[in-house]
Design a protein around this motif. Sequence first.
Motif, PDB file in Angstrom:
ATOM      1  N   SER A 362       9.180 -39.443 -30.531  1.00  0.00           N
ATOM      2  CA  SER A 362       9.962 -40.677 -30.672  1.00  0.00           C
ATOM      3  C   SER A 362       9.113 -41.916 -30.432  1.00  0.00           C
ATOM      4  N   ASP A 363       7.988 -41.758 -29.723  1.00  0.00           N
ATOM      5  CA  ASP A 363       7.131 -42.902 -29.432  1.00  0.00           C
ATOM      6  C   ASP A 363       5.868 -42.897 -30.287  1.00  0.00           C
ATOM      7  N   GLY A 364       5.822 -42.019 -31.305  1.00  0.00           N
ATOM      8  CA  GLY A 364       4.628 -41.902 -32.130  1.00  0.00           C
ATOM      9  C   GLY A 364       4.819 -42.407 -33.538  1.00  0.00           C
ATOM     10  N   ASN A 365       3.848 -42.114 -34.395  1.00  0.00           N
ATOM     11  CA  ASN A 365       3.876 -42.614 -35.777  1.00  0.00           C
ATOM     12  C   ASN A 365       3.645 -41.492 -36.786  1.00  0.00           C
ATOM     13  N   ILE A 366       3.880 -40.244 -36.379  1.00  0.00           N
ATOM     14  CA  ILE A 366       3.610 -39.135 -37.280  1.00  0.00           C
ATOM     15  C   ILE A 366       4.679 -38.066 -37.152  1.00  0.00           C
ATOM     16  N   GLY A 367       4.944 -37.395 -38.256  1.00  0.00           N
ATOM     17  CA  GLY A 367       5.878 -36.278 -38.246  1.00  0.00           C
ATOM     18  C   GLY A 367       5.387 -35.184 -39.173  1.00  0.00           C
ATOM     19  N   PHE A 368       5.609 -33.925 -38.795  1.00  0.00           N
ATOM     20  CA  PHE A 368       5.320 -32.766 -39.627  1.00  0.00           C
ATOM     21  C   PHE A 368       6.646 -32.085 -39.945  1.00  0.00           C
ATOM     22  N   THR A 369       6.752 -31.489 -41.137  1.00  0.00           N
ATOM     23  CA  THR A 369       7.967 -30.776 -41.503  1.00  0.00           C
ATOM     24  C   THR A 369       7.625 -29.541 -42.315  1.00  0.00           C
ATOM     25  N   ASN A 370       8.319 -28.451 -42.027  1.00  0.00           N
ATOM     26  CA  ASN A 370       8.096 -27.187 -42.725  1.00  0.00           C
ATOM     27  C   ASN A 370       8.909 -27.152 -44.021  1.00  0.00           C
ATOM     28  N   VAL A 371       8.524 -27.992 -44.968  1.00  0.00           N
ATOM     29  CA  VAL A 371       9.257 -28.121 -46.226  1.00  0.00           C
ATOM     30  C   VAL A 371       9.214 -26.826 -47.033  1.00  0.00           C
ATOM     31  N   LEU A 372       8.080 -26.123 -47.002  1.00  0.00           N
ATOM     32  CA  LEU A 372       7.884 -24.960 -47.873  1.00  0.00           C
ATOM     33  C   LEU A 372       8.359 -23.655 -47.251  1.00  0.00           C
ATOM     34  N   ASN A 373       8.960 -23.715 -46.062  1.00  0.00           N
ATOM     35  CA  ASN A 373       9.593 -22.548 -45.449  1.00  0.00           C
ATOM     36  C   ASN A 373       8.615 -21.422 -45.130  1.00  0.00           C
ATOM     37  N   PHE A 374       7.406 -21.777 -44.669  1.00  0.00           N
ATOM     38  CA  PHE A 374       6.522 -20.770 -44.103  1.00  0.00           C
ATOM     39  C   PHE A 374       7.036 -20.426 -42.708  1.00  0.00           C
ATOM     40  N   ASN A 375       6.655 -19.270 -42.206  1.00  0.00           N
ATOM     41  CA  ASN A 375       7.045 -18.880 -40.853  1.00  0.00           C
ATOM     42  C   ASN A 375       6.051 -19.421 -39.832  1.00  0.00           C
ATOM     43  N   ASN A 376       6.562 -19.756 -38.658  1.00  0.00           N
ATOM     44  CA  ASN A 376       5.737 -20.100 -37.496  1.00  0.00           C
ATOM     45  C   ASN A 376       4.808 -21.292 -37.738  1.00  0.00           C
ATOM     46  N   THR A 377       5.332 -22.341 -38.345  1.00  0.00           N
ATOM     47  CA  THR A 377       4.534 -23.547 -38.544  1.00  0.00           C
ATOM     48  C   THR A 377       5.435 -24.773 -38.497  1.00  0.00           C
ATOM     49  N   ILE A 378       4.846 -25.889 -38.067  1.00  0.00           N
ATOM     50  CA  ILE A 378       5.564 -27.163 -38.098  1.00  0.00           C
ATOM     51  C   ILE A 378       5.439 -27.826 -39.464  1.00  0.00           C
ATOM     52  N   GLY A 379       4.728 -27.163 -40.384  1.00  0.00           N
ATOM     53  CA  GLY A 379       4.609 -27.690 -41.730  1.00  0.00           C
ATOM     54  C   GLY A 379       3.458 -28.660 -41.887  1.00  0.00           C
ATOM     55  N   PHE A 380       3.629 -29.637 -42.767  1.00  0.00           N
ATOM     56  CA  PHE A 380       2.556 -30.591 -43.045  1.00  0.00           C
ATOM     57  C   PHE A 380       3.070 -32.010 -42.879  1.00  0.00           C
ATOM     58  N   SER A 381       2.152 -32.945 -42.856  1.00  0.00           N
ATOM     59  CA  SER A 381       2.489 -34.357 -42.703  1.00  0.00           C
ATOM     60  C   SER A 381       1.855 -35.157 -43.832  1.00  0.00           C
ATOM     61  N   LEU A 382       2.568 -36.154 -44.324  1.00  0.00           N
ATOM     62  CA  LEU A 382       2.035 -37.051 -45.336  1.00  0.00           C
ATOM     63  C   LEU A 382       1.156 -38.132 -44.717  1.00  0.00           C
ATOM     64  N   ALA A 383       1.216 -38.259 -43.402  1.00  0.00           N
ATOM     65  CA  ALA A 383       0.378 -39.239 -42.708  1.00  0.00           C
ATOM     66  C   ALA A 383      -1.021 -38.655 -42.486  1.00  0.00           C
ATOM     67  N   SER A 384      -1.973 -39.519 -42.172  1.00  0.00           N
ATOM     68  CA  SER A 384      -3.345 -39.094 -41.920  1.00  0.00           C
ATOM     69  C   SER A 384      -3.488 -38.692 -40.451  1.00  0.00           C
ATOM     70  N   TRP A 385      -4.027 -37.482 -40.216  1.00  0.00           N
ATOM     71  CA  TRP A 385      -4.144 -36.976 -38.847  1.00  0.00           C
ATOM     72  C   TRP A 385      -5.420 -36.176 -38.681  1.00  0.00           C
ATOM     73  N   ALA A 386      -5.772 -35.925 -37.438  1.00  0.00           N
ATOM     74  CA  ALA A 386      -6.967 -35.136 -37.129  1.00  0.00           C
ATOM     75  C   ALA A 386      -6.781 -34.439 -35.789  1.00  0.00           C
ATOM     76  N   LEU A 387      -7.424 -33.288 -35.646  1.00  0.00           N
ATOM     77  CA  LEU A 387      -7.473 -32.564 -34.373  1.00  0.00           C
ATOM     78  C   LEU A 387      -8.879 -32.690 -33.823  1.00  0.00           C
ATOM     79  N   VAL A 388      -9.014 -33.160 -32.593  1.00  0.00           N
ATOM     80  CA  VAL A 388     -10.337 -33.433 -32.033  1.00  0.00           C
ATOM     81  C   VAL A 388     -10.559 -32.658 -30.744  1.00  0.00           C
ATOM     82  N   GLU A 389     -11.826 -32.517 -30.413  1.00  0.00           N
ATOM     83  CA  GLU A 389     -12.212 -31.878 -29.157  1.00  0.00           C
ATOM     84  C   GLU A 389     -11.763 -32.745 -27.984  1.00  0.00           C
ATOM     85  N   TYR A 390     -11.433 -32.086 -26.873  1.00  0.00           N
ATOM     86  CA  TYR A 390     -10.951 -32.819 -25.704  1.00  0.00           C
ATOM     87  C   TYR A 390     -11.469 -32.166 -24.425  1.00  0.00           C
TER      88      TYR A 390
END
Length: 612
Positions: A362-390
């Motif tokens: 609710s406080d962010g700027n991105i959303g993922f959705t499982n539009v294609l009905n794969f199992n065990n996934t939050i789906g994809f996002s039309l926004a630009s995103w990245a996963l980084v080391e932490y």
Amino acid sequence: MNSNQSDMITWGMIIRKLPSIARALPRVLKGMKAANVEKPDQACGLGWTFEQATQRNPDGAALLYGNQRLTYTQVNQWANRITHYLQQQGLGKGDVVAIFIENRPELLVAVLAVAKLGGICAMLNTAQTQGVLAHSLNLVKPAAIVVGGELVAAYSAVRPQLAIDAQRTWFVADQQTFVDPGEAPEGYINLISASADSPSSNPPSTQQIYLDDPCFYIYTSGTTGLPKAGIFKHGRWMRTSASFGTIALNMQPEDVVYCTLPLYHATGLCVCWGSAIVGASGFAIRRKFSASRFWDDVRQFNATTLGYVGELCRYLIDQPPSARDRDNPVLKMIGNGLRPGVWAEFKQRFGVGHICELYAASDGNIGFTNVLNFNNTIGFSLASWALVEYAHDTGEPIRNSAGFMQKVAKGGQGLLLAKIDDKAPLDGYTEPEKNRKVTLCDVFEKGDRYFNTGDLLRDIGFGHAQFVDRLGDTYRWKGENVSTTEVENIFLQHPHIAEAVAYGVQVHNTNGRAGMAAITPAESLATLDFRDLLQFAREQMPAYAVPLFLRVKVKMETTGTFKYQKTRLKEEAFDPAKTGDDPIYAWLPGSDTYVQVTEQTVLDIQSGKFRY
């Protein structure tokens, strides 16, 4: 959501989905067009979308509750009367109106009325009381408040700490009929009676609300221990409702969404209700979730769509099997937190064809959705995103020698960052300092800006991801985010507690993390009355935030920088075999005190003898 290499999406899986992709393309394009409001002076938002839905389906069901059925025309006119009345009382665009009502139609009508006005609804958590409630209200300085009859006592307790005019303190009776508005208690004005004679026509103000105008303040747990107010703008309402309602669910007037989620949260208020509105569909709600009544309600409302969180699905799976399990009209469901171990079983047992698992903050700027009905996934996002080391000890993203962050390899897990740009602006919080803390600059190149979600995700290929875990000083339990600092601060108000460290621990066959607190007595263990301690916690905290486990420590271990060693506490959890001389206590379901945990207690908890 745990995952493994077998969950990776392959070309073969994509090829098998090609017919689904082809069918989805028209609504994806339609949804993208509706979501991307580009003109700064183009009318849009919640009120505008509802008026469009009313034109499309005037006599169709808009709200269903118990035996009540309200059409789009009825709800729209009801909200209009309240909007005109609020304007007569001097309220206008940008004014904050606090909403403190449990799940029932009056809450949604009040929200719609304020949205048409151009006001900002502060969506108060109905479980909040005492100091936390007062903080949430004073944080946003409301010009007015609407209080449900069921919450008058909670509000009256903090009213002396607030500066809301009595002439703008409105009451909505708690009742099952909309014919009799009830009688307001002393010091309150009955909103339904006062607005009854106002015009029912659409107010001109609806056409003067634009994408950058705030619509809601939605509260999230703060690292300082008290809630933060996230800003949710009308432009984001358009993106959310179109993305989920049109692109993900393809909602139509004959559809009905059944939602038992709290409507002060974005999932219930924006995802579920927004999806219904964008489809001119019905929205059926219940005051509180009931596992035993759930499917009867679904059949009564003829619901085609469910709103869920993972814990809700687990409760339904735990119900005794019935011959009527698949006797329901549900075709699709949307929500978050569904565990892989429940996913396939839920679809099979209840005959649900499409699970639209999502990820959004609710406080962010991105959303993922499982539009294609794969199992065990939050789906994809039309926004630009990245996963980084932490850094695993601090949760902070790591920069290389050049000063930039490093993306994880495909299949790996990393901290989710979402790019902030014109297509995905960050509405942020009411407090500018909070915005600075979650905004990262010069991430991959000079001048770029990213929102730090604080969440771990895993890239499983073709733009799809899985949710892994939540970083930082919050944990999620019963569908709610719990601030550890808030729990600690409340415990420290108890006269017999000198130190407190709160954290979340895993309990077998539950979603999220259950609350646990390590406490140091002010004097000795003998001075702690565990029945009194539990009563104190239940009075001061929302039910979901009360720790289920306590660890009594003579002395807290800290790091060289005087930080509590939470990682070790989380790992040792509530197992006496790992906690040494520290006694462990548990609040077991159905009891009214904390009892000391033995090895047998741990076995009973993990075997499911106790139902959390």
